[in-house]
Design a protein around this motif. Structure first.
Motif, PDB file in Angstrom:
ATOM      1  N   ASN A  48       0.827  -1.206   0.000  1.00 20.72           N
ATOM      2  CA  ASN A  48       0.000   0.000   0.000  1.00 20.72           C
ATOM      3  C   ASN A  48       0.863   1.259   0.000  1.00 20.72           C
ATOM      4  O   ASN A  48       0.524   2.266  -0.634  1.00 20.72           O
ATOM      5  N   ASN A  88      -2.953   4.003  -4.538  1.00 21.36           N
ATOM      6  CA  ASN A  88      -3.463   5.056  -5.417  1.00 21.36           C
ATOM      7  C   ASN A  88      -2.734   5.104  -6.758  1.00 21.36           C
ATOM      8  O   ASN A  88      -2.607   6.167  -7.364  1.00 21.36           O
ATOM      9  N   THR A  89      -2.234   3.955  -7.199  1.00 21.48           N
ATOM     10  CA  THR A  89      -1.652   3.848  -8.531  1.00 21.48           C
ATOM     11  C   THR A  89      -2.431   2.790  -9.306  1.00 21.48           C
ATOM     12  O   THR A  89      -3.264   2.075  -8.767  1.00 21.48           O
ATOM     13  N   ASP A 123      -5.776   1.365  -0.413  1.00 19.83           N
ATOM     14  CA  ASP A 123      -5.644   2.217  -1.599  1.00 19.83           C
ATOM     15  C   ASP A 123      -5.134   1.441  -2.811  1.00 19.83           C
ATOM     16  O   ASP A 123      -4.617   2.034  -3.758  1.00 19.83           O
ATOM     17  N   GLY A 135      -8.457   3.194 -12.525  1.00 20.01           N
ATOM     18  CA  GLY A 135      -8.251   3.758 -11.204  1.00 20.01           C
ATOM     19  C   GLY A 135      -8.236   2.696 -10.130  1.00 20.01           C
ATOM     20  O   GLY A 135      -8.688   1.579 -10.322  1.00 20.01           O
ATOM     21  N   PRO A 136      -7.688   3.012  -8.942  1.00 20.30           N
ATOM     22  CA  PRO A 136      -7.596   2.038  -7.865  1.00 20.30           C
ATOM     23  C   PRO A 136      -8.973   1.671  -7.331  1.00 20.30           C
ATOM     24  O   PRO A 136      -9.865   2.509  -7.211  1.00 20.30           O
TER      25      PRO A 136
END
Length: 233
Positions: free
Chosen positions: A71, A76-77, A109, A219-220
């Motif tokens: 994480n 967020n990738t 995320d 998107g994540p």
């Protein structure tokens, strides 16, 4: 997209890499794949927050800590964490929910996908009859036809009887760790001919649907968990 795949051991790594590549290619997703084998299954720690022992090497022993680390690196990738393991004697549905709970708690995320092979990874091999026959033309067809897909029946032993019809009794008596070399060889040979689209293993199909959703959805996302219908959370 980058996909990190955690597996129990090396014997299933070749199957997983090839099948994941096929699924992603069919979904039109450009991915790079890293497979991280472990030293067995292990068990989730009693306290998921605790630091794993210094020399821990099993998949479940390390899973909470690895989720925290992934994480930090990939949160967020456009990346995906995939956990693939055997259900062994566990209830697959309960184990799947527990693994998703760990992923959601410690890698909130990051996309996460869980693949559980019913009993053993050989169930996924047995889900593709054509691949078995291409790899082993002298396979025991009666044994292959008698196998009930994804049944809890001593799956690797069933595969052994099918691909080694003339000496399976001798192979079964070898035991571990030597039998691991046979299992790795069967996995390598059969997976060369496997087609993700024709595999009839219910546990593989469930994993395939989850991975397809993960790689197609931009998107994540916080996990993909198809059952009789598809949902993501």
């Amino acid at each position: 997209m980058h996909i990190e795949i955690l597996t129990e051991d090396k014997s299933g790594a070749s199957i997983v890499r090839r099948l994941v590549r096929q699924i992603c290619d069919a979904a039109g997703s450009d991915v790079d794949i890293a497979v991280r084998p472990h030293k067995g299954c292990g068990a989730l720690p009693h306290d998921w927050n605790e630091k794993p022992p210094r020399y821990a090497g099993a998949l479940l022993d390390l899973l909470p800590a690895k989720c925290r680390a992934y994480n930090k690196v990939y949160g967020n990738t456009d990346a995906c964490l995939v956990v693939i393991m055997d259900s062994d004697n566990n209830d697959p549905a309960a184990l799947r929910e527990k693994l998703y709970a760990v992923a959601h708690k410690y890698a909130p995320d990051l996309r996460s996908v869980v693949g559980l092979c019913t009993e053993e990874v050989e169930a996924w091999l047995l889900g593709d009859h054509q691949a078995i026959l291409k790899a082993y033309p002298n396979a025991n067809m009666d044994g292959l036809d008698d196998y009930v897909q994804d049944s809890v029946c001593g799956t690797w032993e069933q595969l052994c009887k099918i691909v080694c019809p003339d000496n399976y009794e001798d192979v079964l008596e070898i035991g571990y760790p030597a039998i691991g070399q046979y299992k790795a060889k069967w996995a390598e040979n059969i997976s060369l001919h496997m087609d993700a689209e024709r595999n009839i293993s219910p546990s593989f199909i469930l994993f395939k649907k989850a991975l397809e959703l993960a790689v197609k959805k931009p998107g994540p996302i916080k996990g993909v968990f198809p059952t009789h219908h598809t949902r993501s959370f």
